[in-house]
Scaffold this motif. Structure first.
Motif, short mmCIF file in Angstrom:
data_model
loop_
_atom_site.label_atom_id
_atom_site.label_comp_id
_atom_site.label_asym_id
_atom_site.label_seq_id
_atom_site.Cartn_x
_atom_site.Cartn_y
_atom_site.Cartn_z
N MET E 116 38.54 26.84 10.39
CA MET E 116 37.95 28.06 9.92
C MET E 116 38.92 29.22 10.58
O MET E 116 38.90 30.43 9.96
CB MET E 116 36.60 28.17 10.64
CG MET E 116 35.53 27.32 9.50
SD MET E 116 35.21 27.89 7.84
CE MET E 116 34.12 29.34 8.09
N GLU E 140 30.31 35.24 2.71
CA GLU E 140 31.61 35.13 3.33
C GLU E 140 31.81 33.46 4.02
O GLU E 140 32.81 33.03 3.65
CB GLU E 140 32.24 36.00 4.05
CG GLU E 140 33.45 36.64 3.78
CD GLU E 140 33.80 37.84 4.94
OE1 GLU E 140 34.32 38.87 4.42
OE2 GLU E 140 33.58 37.81 6.03
N GLU E 141 31.01 33.42 4.89
CA GLU E 141 30.99 32.23 5.74
C GLU E 141 31.02 30.97 4.68
O GLU E 141 31.73 30.15 4.90
CB GLU E 141 29.98 32.13 6.49
CG GLU E 141 29.89 31.09 7.67
CD GLU E 141 30.78 31.24 8.84
OE1 GLU E 141 31.14 32.55 8.81
OE2 GLU E 141 30.96 30.50 9.76
N MET E 142 30.16 31.18 3.86
CA MET E 142 29.78 29.95 2.88
C MET E 142 31.19 29.74 2.12
O MET E 142 31.57 28.72 1.79
CB MET E 142 28.61 30.07 2.15
CG MET E 142 27.28 30.23 2.95
SD MET E 142 27.16 28.79 4.00
CE MET E 142 26.58 29.49 5.55
N ARG E 145 33.94 28.47 4.07
CA ARG E 145 33.69 27.11 4.46
C ARG E 145 33.99 26.35 3.38
O ARG E 145 34.48 25.09 3.59
CB ARG E 145 32.10 26.94 4.81
CG ARG E 145 31.38 25.78 5.05
CD ARG E 145 31.94 25.21 6.75
NE ARG E 145 31.78 23.84 6.92
CZ ARG E 145 30.63 23.49 7.24
NH1 ARG E 145 29.57 24.46 7.63
NH2 ARG E 145 30.37 22.11 7.52
N GLU E 146 33.41 26.44 2.10
CA GLU E 146 33.97 25.65 1.02
C GLU E 146 35.41 25.43 0.94
O GLU E 146 35.73 24.27 0.63
CB GLU E 146 33.46 26.35 -0.13
CG GLU E 146 32.63 25.32 -1.15
CD GLU E 146 31.87 26.00 -2.19
OE1 GLU E 146 31.00 26.60 -1.86
OE2 GLU E 146 32.62 25.79 -3.37
N GLU E 149 36.47 23.16 3.86
CA GLU E 149 36.02 21.74 3.58
C GLU E 149 37.19 21.11 2.72
O GLU E 149 37.47 19.95 2.77
CB GLU E 149 34.86 21.73 3.00
CG GLU E 149 33.50 22.18 3.94
CD GLU E 149 33.47 20.94 5.00
OE1 GLU E 149 33.86 19.94 4.82
OE2 GLU E 149 32.87 21.35 6.02
#
Ligand SMILES: Nc1ncnc2c1ncn2[C@@H]1O[C@H](COP(=O)(O)OP(=O)(O)OP(=O)(O)O)[C@@H](O)[C@H]1O
Ligand SMILES: Nc1ncnc2c1ncn2[C@@H]1O[C@H](COP(=O)(O)OP(=O)(O)OP(=O)(O)O)[C@@H](O)[C@H]1O
Ligand SMILES: [Mg+2]
Ligand SMILES: [Mg+2]
Lengths: 410, 274, 317, 409, 270
Positions: E116, E140-142, E145-146, E149
């Protein structure tokens, strides 16, 4: 209760332990004597428990909180702790007994109904020192250095000294000593050498005193011009320099009298019985003797309250009455076997200090001797200051419960 | 290849040891191996197989990483050495060259080498002589002898670390990934040095290596470690011929070496253990 | 205002040169005393990257042991010997109980552990020796007391014999340490250890031996420091706070450097005295010594982040 | 098997980012909150409020502030005490200049002053690292305390040089000063602490937290992957000092009632540092654990020392049970003979002491204090050895063990 | 001298114009000359290798490119502009990501957090939003994160997502480092010995990753490697350094047959 709980927030540890221990020993030994000899006061034993603070305000407050439930008095033992618990005692209604220390305006019993700094306060001390210096002639145009711990305690007499300086025309030169510089005062003494003050007045405590005295000797400051407050008159500090310290003075409201009957009794019933933590040498000293006087004051207050209220098991409020109605006369001291160990004094509802006055002591190279008659502070000269400082305090801490019944005269 | 140098005397024996890090992470799950006196033994295996851990267990350096040997025993010349401190082990002639070039960054290259002689008591002259020997093995170090090791390049640090170990006149050297990050020439050169030290001075080596190819060319004996277990062992020559080893460690399939560019599918690692 | 800051102090200095000399001398002596404490720090830091906060209390402990033993009727020099034995035992104990289990931990953890040691020693020391102030056995140890009064420029300069002794002893101590670290096998090992524990272990440097040795030497330095300070101000636990004074000295000089400790000590000792006397007291209400050293060190570090003589911080990727 | 994670699957990133991915953790937290908000305030005595509950919360908050800087951003600070002082003095000045100001607002505002000062003293961190950086914070420490002493305006020219908390009201109830009830003070502290804890948790698990941690773990690499070190360090200084400043304001206003400058001196900084380290650098919950240990332990020790252990059979039974539990626990988690020995030794000494007490043996308060100091020093070392990463890590270890329990690995 | 047209590689890929150009770079450390008057260019979409013996100055060159060292002399041109002196983080924000010779992961963080951090340059939520975990910060985090991933998936490190990197074995750490660099979606990716310490199987995997990054995202790659097999197979053009000087530059084929290179580095023709 089968005993009266009078805890002492003592410090036998930390950087101030050296000066604390003899005082604590004196206090404790006197109470032990009463317990051993008379079975306490008025038939009730005194539980003189010590709660260790290490001179730390934080621990002091913890001790206060821990003991206040049962205690009939609190003896906070440092100006810092006193200041901190002062407002609390006013709410909790427990008398503070701060003999010879604490906040000088506590003399105003109307405002500080729960606080007592008998038999003399710091402003008394400063006033007496100035009086003593005046004996050699007017102070006008002289320069007096005020060497003090940079801490509430050290700053306590400043308002009065400033006032006196203005009145008497001497120049006051405050020289602070940081808590971390207590043992390393060469800068302060260099300043003294540069400024060449006529006198040095010291408000020192703990390791600061020893540091100042050795430094004065080193820089060849004339010892006879060097005067300390009563907490700066500890035999052990002067023994560091011995002969070279001769001439150093300290104002004191107590004087050790190893020949006094009470001392003999303590020796026999407490020390020889192994109930004391003190030692022979310490017991000769000024501080040990002062500790005894302190406990005596508390004991007398208890006794007075017991007699007045007709009960042996007094509570905090009753003890306050006792502390407000102390009357320690020459005769009473004689009876107690403590003649000459403290000047006679009395308190009242309005006067919580007593302003006993004191003697100028001088180090003769091996011990302290009296070099003056009894000096008494000129309280009238600063009763206004006391009243206004007390009033300021009350305003700043409003709502502040006061004892309205007292007439304001000291 | 060098089977002549092999003796049958066992120098070091590791019996079924188990190592746990941080009280919970079980890393070695029963590893046993023997190192023959005067031989070069290779310890092979992929990343995280436990090679470094095995070496550290032997040289007793696990402690400061919060690891401990919880089972099994380690014998050096027939004596239990598990409870010795690392210094005592060095005095007995076992020295480790750690993975990742642990040099003393603020000491000069030469001072680094000299610390290798810390446990030696045979006088300045002998040490001086060995210093020259190390410099003759690694001329690059001689050039940089006065620089602080922290400022030398990766390869120079690796040489310093190996040279430092040799300075202690060891009997056994535990070498952890000596080839890592070295130029190809230098890799060969270092293995040549290992070989000549082994042959001339009779020093035994236990080396952990990723570069299976080179390692198996120089070693006499090999062990293959996977996930904390020994999955295969035997003479190096035999291992080299093993088809599995060939495929997974040497990158050769039946039709010879493939270009890295041509490996169009990810290899699925074959697991000896499920 | 301008004149007060930029002109008057210099005028004062020139007008009373004897006083200036006295100030410088006092500064020099305090500087040496700070440096003595700093030396103990440096040695331990060098060998283990441990920022030994306990050095201050070790000074007190050593001095108290000495005085305590003497008070038991043991002759002065034998007491010194016994004190050294005690310091050795202390070194062994610290190594065994504290350092060994913490090998390889981050610096700050070890730093914390030394604070733990400090607390323990305070409690332990007070239990044994009590909190009273004690007199250092200066004369019994044959340390000269008294003073020499010089009269430069018709003024007055007082030099304490004790201070002169301290300066001489400290100088000798520093020279000895420098020689030890730079020219001996052991010295090299100590430096190596500071860089990389693991690697040092792997080449057979015994942490145990070196740490005990280093802590013992630090103990000896502590004893010398304790005698010097104790002779000036008596021996009590209040001495412990002087340890803080060693911190800026160390940072200014560089944590790993013996020379740095001395130079830093002298610089701070002298400059803080000058500042206090000529600027602090007249302009700032005095007592600037509590922070001057730190601010000075901070300013120097802004230009040399590793201190004047510290090892360059190697930053590579 | 108590702590089963099996069967709890995450199907979205949102769920995975949730604060307590494991149900049991959320449950535990719930229990703690109930205790903090309901049970303690209802049952605690004045003494408990004043010597345990309030100080533990305040110290935990201060340690959390320090932890942001030292534990998350990796910048060692020894100046926490002084920054607490800035908060306290700022709050004092605000409430005396604007007596109408709501006390909670004043407390929350005072943090901004210390944040500002913190940033100023944080600027050197751009160049100075590690222990050398400690000098910058020490300079702050000593300079600020000196300033509190010298700058009479700060303490309203009080003769004593100390600040004295006035009685302040909120909605007709005294919330600070001698007239305030402990339980009121407790709730205010609890509210502020809870609020800031939530903010801290969010900050540390998000982007800023990662920036800080990257700076801590390897600043060069952090810079090379695009982290502006200056921003990262200065935000850490600012936010850390903010929290520390608020803690300082609470410390004086909600607990002590008065303070002289040297209260904020270096021992306070160390006290907070102890808590942060014993609790665990780089953790939020650890600060609470650390505060409980460092603040609570001396009080408990003092109480035990003052009680006649054997007359209170409940207490001695408790000690025995605690002993057995501790040994079992240590042998399970730490497998350290050394640690177990220390615990047994300690317990045996306690029991001997208890027995001696029944025989009329009383040690004086000074000795108790000396022993306390020794024990605290010893415990610091003890915990560092058992788990250098602090109580929080110890707890995690226990969790890991619980998850795989009853299997050893 | 600039041909913006690019060229076509042996296996038929179209290489674009100049992305970065080093002009007469010299780097000195006190007396040591780590790089001496070196010029070369990196073109869009190519895999450029730097090889040379130990201590030749390869890593130093990479450090100059990523802004960690400021060259004593010479200029760096990036995307057609001369790069003014700037801090490393600003260089990174211009789309240059890298891995390190001695792994430089954030040891105290989990793999996921490490990766991250690669996306930090793409995240802009303010402190308040983050503190409240609401609004922009959360979204933003989500989103990021995607993306992360996906990188994690690509490099096959899903199962160690939540492991603190301190516990990982060397090879996996290298992969995590690559993941972190990839997460930044750089236009230029610098790899310093990405395959050191790996066995053949792992090198093959790593090679695949490198090539796929290059193929799929069109990322330009500049790598340092000692394994000649890898270098020769993967790279389009190779710079050879020795003692801070450039001794060769060209396709693998050319370099392999360059006598200077053989003498200084390869030893025998490969
Ligand atoms: N200090 C440690 N704490 C926890 N786990 C560790 C530690 N050191 C290593 N490990 C774990 O132990 C396992 C074996 O590691 P080790 O370093 O021994 O492998 P290796 O075979 O040397 O691998 P490489 O070739 O990558 O160096 C790895 O899974 C690693 O995650
Ligand atoms: N910061 C520095 N200070 C002083 N010298 C340095 C510094 N950085 C690198 N050098 C020197 O520059 C030279 C080149 O180092 P560099 O790390 O670039 O080599 P390299 O080609 O990467 O070698 P390797 O393949 O071994 O990693 C070395 O001799 C090294 O000592
Ligand atoms: Mg390995
Ligand atoms: Mg390199």
């Amino acid at each position: 209760a089968e005993s009266l709980y009078t805890p002492n927030l003592a410090y036998r540890t930390g950087p101030f332990a050296a000066t604390g221990i003899p005082l604590m020993n004196g206090q404790a030994d006197y109470m032990t004597l009463l317990n051993e000899r008379d079975g306490g006061i008025g038939g009730v034993a005194i539980d003189f428990e010590e709660c260790e603070t290490g001179y730390s305000t934080e621990k002091g407050v913890e001790c206060y909180e821990k003991t206040k439930g049962k205690a009939i008095v609190t003896q906070p033992w440092s100006t810092g702790i006193t200041l901190q618990v002062l407002p609390k005692t006013n709410v909790d209604e427990i008398p503070i007994l701060a003999p010879g220390y604490g906040f000088s305006p506590m003399a105003d019993g109307k405002v500080f109904q729960w606080a007592f700094n008998v038999p003399s306060g710091y402003w008394d001390a400063a006033d007496m020192i100035v009086q003593y210096l005046e004996q050699d002639g007017s102070l006008d145009g002289k320069k007096i250095a005020f060497l003090h711990l940079d801490h509430p305690y050290g700053k306590e007499p400043l308002p009065l000294l400033e006032k006196l300086a203005a009145e008497k025309g001497f120049e006051l030169l405050p020289i602070p000593v940081g808590l971390k510089e207590m043992q390393n005062q060469s800068a302060q003494w260099l300043q003294i050498r540069r400024e060449r003050p006529d006198n040095v007045v010291m408000w020192g405590w703990g390791a600061m005193n020893a540091g100042a005295i050795t430094e004065a000797v080193k820089t060849k400051y004339p010892m006879e011009n060097f005067i300390g407050v009563w907490w700066a008159g500890h035999d052990a500090d002067l023994k560091l320099v011995g002969e070279e310290g001769a001439g150093y003075k300290s104002i004191s409201w107590s004087f050790p009298n190893p020949e006094a009957p009470v001392m003999q009794e303590i020796k026999e019933m407490v020390f020889d019985a192994g109930l004391s933590q003190s030692n022979e040498e310490e017991m000769q000293g000024v501080f040990y003797g002062r500790g005894i006087v302190m406990s005596m004051i508390l004991a007398e207050a208890i006794r007075g309250a017991q007699e007045n209220f007709g009960t042996a098991e007094i509570d905090a409020t009753q003890l306050r009455w006792g502390l407000e109605n102390l009357n320690i006369t020459e005769e009473r001291l004689e009876e107690l076997g403590m003649a000459g160990m403290v000047p006679p004094f009395s308190t009242s509802c309005a006067n919580h200090t007593g302003h006993s006055g004191g003697w100028m002591l001088e180090w003769d190279g091996s011990k302290f001797v009296k070099v003056s008659d009894l000096l008494t502070p000129n309280v009238d000269g600063y009763s206004d200051l006391i009243a206004s400082a007390a009033a300021d305090y009350a305003t700043a801490n409003a709502p502040w419960a006061m004892n309205e019944e007292c007439s304001a005269t000291n | 290849m060098l089977d002549a140098a092999r003796t049958d005397e066992t120098l070091l024996e590791v019996n079924n040891i188990e190592v746990i890090y941080n009280h919970v992470i079980l890393v070695l799950k029963g590893v046993s191996l023997t190192v023959k006196k005067g031989g070069i033994t290779a310890l092979l295996g992929g990343n995280g197989a436990g090679k470094t851990t095995t070496l550290k267990a032997i040289s007793n350096l696990l402690h400061s990483e919060r690891g401990e040997v919880t089972k099994g025993s380690i014998l050096y010349q027939g004596e239990r050495v598990q409870d010795l401190d690392p210094a005592a082990l060095v005095k007995r002639g076992v020295i480790q060259v750690m993975e990742g070039r642990h040099c003393f960054a603020h000491l000069t290259v030469e001072e680094n080498l000299l610390t290798g002689a810390y446990t030696r008591k045979d006088g300045k002259a002998a040490i001086e002589q060995d210093l020259e020997m190390v410099y003759s093995y690694f001329p690059r170090l001689k050039e940089r002898r006065k620089s602080q090791a922290g400022y030398t390049s990766g390869g120079e640090q690796q040489m310093t670390a190996i040279g430092r170990a040799l300075m202690s006149r060891p009997e056994t050297v535990l070498l952890d990934e000596p080839s890592m990050g070295l130029a190809p020439q230098l890799v060969e050169q270092i293995f040549e040095i290992v070989k000549s030290v082994n042959e001339n001075e009779g020093v035994s080596f236990l080396l952990a290596e990723q570069n299976t190819n080179v390692a198996l060319r120089y070693a006499h004996q090999g062990y293959i470690l996977e996930s904390g277990r020994v999955v295969m062992d035997g003479p190096a020559a035999e291992l080299r011929e093993n088809p599995d080893v060939k495929e997974f460690y040497l990158g050769m399939s039946d039709d010879g070496r493939k270009s890295f560019r041509d490996v169009r599918s990810y290899r699925r690692r074959k697991r000896w253990l499920a | 205002m301008f004149a007060d800051i930029f002109i008057n102090p210099w005028v004062d200095m020139v007008e009373a040169p004897d006083f200036l000399m006295q100030v410088l001398w006092e500064g020099l002596v305090s500087g040496i005393l700070y440096a003595l404490i700093a030396l103990g720090f440096v040695l331990i830091f060098r060998s283990s990257r441990i920022f030994n906060f306990a050095q201050g209390i070790m000074v007190v402990f050593a001095a108290l042991t000495l005085v305590g033993l003497f008070a038991m009727g043991i002759p002065a020099w034998i007491s010194v010997g016994l004190t050294l034995v005690v310091m050795f035992v202390l070194a062994v104990t610290i190594e065994r109980v504290v350092l060994r289990p913490l090998v390889g931990q981050p610096d700050i953890i070890l730093f914390m552990a030394t604070i733990g040691i400090t607390l323990f020693l305070i409690g332990f020391g007070e239990t044994i020796f009590g909190g009273e102030n004690k007199v250092m056995i200066t004369e019994e140890l044959g340390i000269p007391t008294g003073d020499t009064v010089l009269e430069p420029f018709g003024g007055l300069l007082i030099l304490q014999h004790l201070d002169i002794t301290v300066v001489v002893v400290a100088t000798l101590l520093v020279l000895a340490l420098l020689a030890f670290l730079n020219y001996t096998q052991m010295g090299r090992a100590i430096r190596a250890l500071g860089d990389d524990h693991q690697a040092a272990l792997s080449v057979g440097i015994s942490l145990q031996t070196i740490w005990v040795l280093v802590w013992f030497i630090a103990g000896i330095i502590a004893l010398v420091t304790g005698i010097a300070w104790g002779a000036r101000a008596g021996v009590s636990f209040a001495l412990e706070v002087i340890a803080y004074k060693a911190l800026p000295v160390l940072m200014l000089g560089g944590l790993e450097s013996i020379t740095g400790a001395i130079v830093g000590g002298l610089m701070i000792g002298i400059l803080e005295k000058l500042f206090e006397i000529y600027w602090g007291q007249p302009l700032l209400g005095g007592n600037t010594e509590t922070w001057f050293a730190f601010v000075l060190a901070l300013i120097v570090l802004l230009f040399r982040p590793q201190g004047l003589f510290g090892e360059r911080i190697i930053e590579r990727v | 098997m108590l702590y089963r994670t099996a069967g709890q699957f995450k199907t979205s990133y949102v769920a995975d980012q949730a604060l307590f991915p494991v149900r049991q953790d959320a449950f535990l937290l719930g229990i703690l909150l109930v205790f903090g908000w309901v049970i303690f305030p209802l049952t605690a005595s004045e003494f408990t409020f004043q010597t345990l509950l309030i100080p533990i919360l305040i110290y935990a908050l201060a340690a959390m502030g320090l932890n942001i800087l030292t534990g998350f951003a990796g910048q060692l600070s020894l100046g926490t005490g002084a920054f607490m002082g800035v908060g306290a003095y700022a709050c004092y000045k605000m409430v005396t200049i604007f007596p109408e100001l709501n006390p909670i607002v004043a407390i929350l505002l005072s943090g901004f002053f210390s944040a500002g000062i913190g940033v100023v003293f944080g600027i050197p961190s751009l160049r100075i690292k590690g222990f050398y950086l400690a000098i910058a914070t020490l300079a702050a420490q000593f300079f600020l305390v000196w300033l509190f002493e010298k700058w009479a305006w700060l303490y309203n020219y009080n003769a004593s040089g100390a600040i004295q908390v006035p009685n302040l009201e909120m909605f007709g109830i005294f919330v600070s000063g001698p007239q305030a009830a402990s339980v009121t003070e407790y709730y205010i502290v609890l509210f502020v602490v809870t609020l800031l804890t939530i903010l801290c948790i969010n900050l540390t698990r998000g982007n800023l937290g990662r920036t800080w941690k990257a700076t801590r773990d390897m600043d060069i690499a952090a810079e090379l992957i695009g982290i502006n070190l200056m921003k990262s360090k200065l935000t850490a200084f600012a936010i850390s000092s903010y929290i520390v400043g608020v803690a300082g304001a609470l410390y004086v206003f909600m607990w002590k009632g008065a303070a002289e400058p040297n209260v904020f001196d270096i021992p306070l900084s160390f006290q907070v540092l102890f808590i942060a380290i014993i609790g665990g650098l780089g953790s939020i919950m650890g600060n609470y654990l650390g505060a409980i240990l460092i603040v609570g332990l001396p009080v408990v020790l003092n109480v035990i020392a003052g009680t006649q252990v054997f007359q209170m059979s409940a207490l001695s039974a408790f000690i025995l049970i605690a002993l057995v539990a501790a040994i079992g626990f240590l042998s399970w988690v730490a497998r350290s003979g050394w640690a177990i020995g220390a615990v047994i030794g300690f317990a045996v000494l306690t029991l001997i002491y208890g027995y001696a007490q029944t025989q009329g043996f009383r040690i004086d308060s000074a000795l108790i204090e000396h022993i306390n100091v020794m024990i605290i020093g010893g415990l610091i070392i003890f915990f560092l050895i058992i788990e250098p990463h602090g109580l929080n890590q110890l707890w995690r270890l226990i969790r890991e063990k619980l998850i795989i329990w009853p299997f050893p690995h | 001298m600039k041909d913006t047209e690019g060229y076509v590689t042996a296996d038929g890929r179209q290489i674009g114009g100049t992305l970065m150009e080093m002009k007469n770079i010299t780097l000195r450390f006190g007396g040591v000359v780590a790089i001496q008057d070196i010029s070369f260019d990196i073109r869009e979409g190519e895999v450029r290798a730097i090889i040379g013996p130990n201590g030749a100055g390869k890593s130093s060159m990479l450090n100059v490119i990523s802004g960690f060292y400021t060259p004593s002399e010479g200029e760096v041109w990036y995307k057609g502009q001369k790069r003014p002196p700037m801090k490393p983080f600003e260089v990174a924000r211009q789309g240059v990501a890298r891995t390190f010779q001695n792994i430089a992961l954030f040891e105290g963080m989990t793999v996921l957090d490490n990766v991250m951090t690669g996306r930090l340059t793409h995240m802009t939520a303010g402190v308040a939003s983050q503190a409240l975990w609401w609004g922009k910060a959360r979204n933003e985090e989500m989103e990021n994160r995607e993306k992360v991933e996906r990188v994690i998936d690509f490099l096959e490190i899903q199962n160690i997502r939540k492991t603190p990197v301190g516990r990982l074995p060397y090879g996996l750490k290298k992969r995590v480092e690559l993941a972190r660099a990839l997460a930044a979606e750089p236009s230029l990716l610098l790899l310093d010995e990405p395959m050191a310490g790996m066995n053949v199987e792992e090198k093959e995997d790593m090679s695949r990753f490198v090539l796929d990054v290059n193929d799929e995202f069109g990322t330009t790659i500049c790598l340092i490697e000692h394994d000649m097999g890898v270098v020769m197979d993967l790279s389009d053009r190779v710079v050879v350094m020795d003692y801070g000087k450039k001794i060769g530059d060209g396709t693998p084929e050319e370099v392999r047959n360059n006598q200077d290179v053989i003498d200084a580095y390869l030893g025998v023709p490969h």
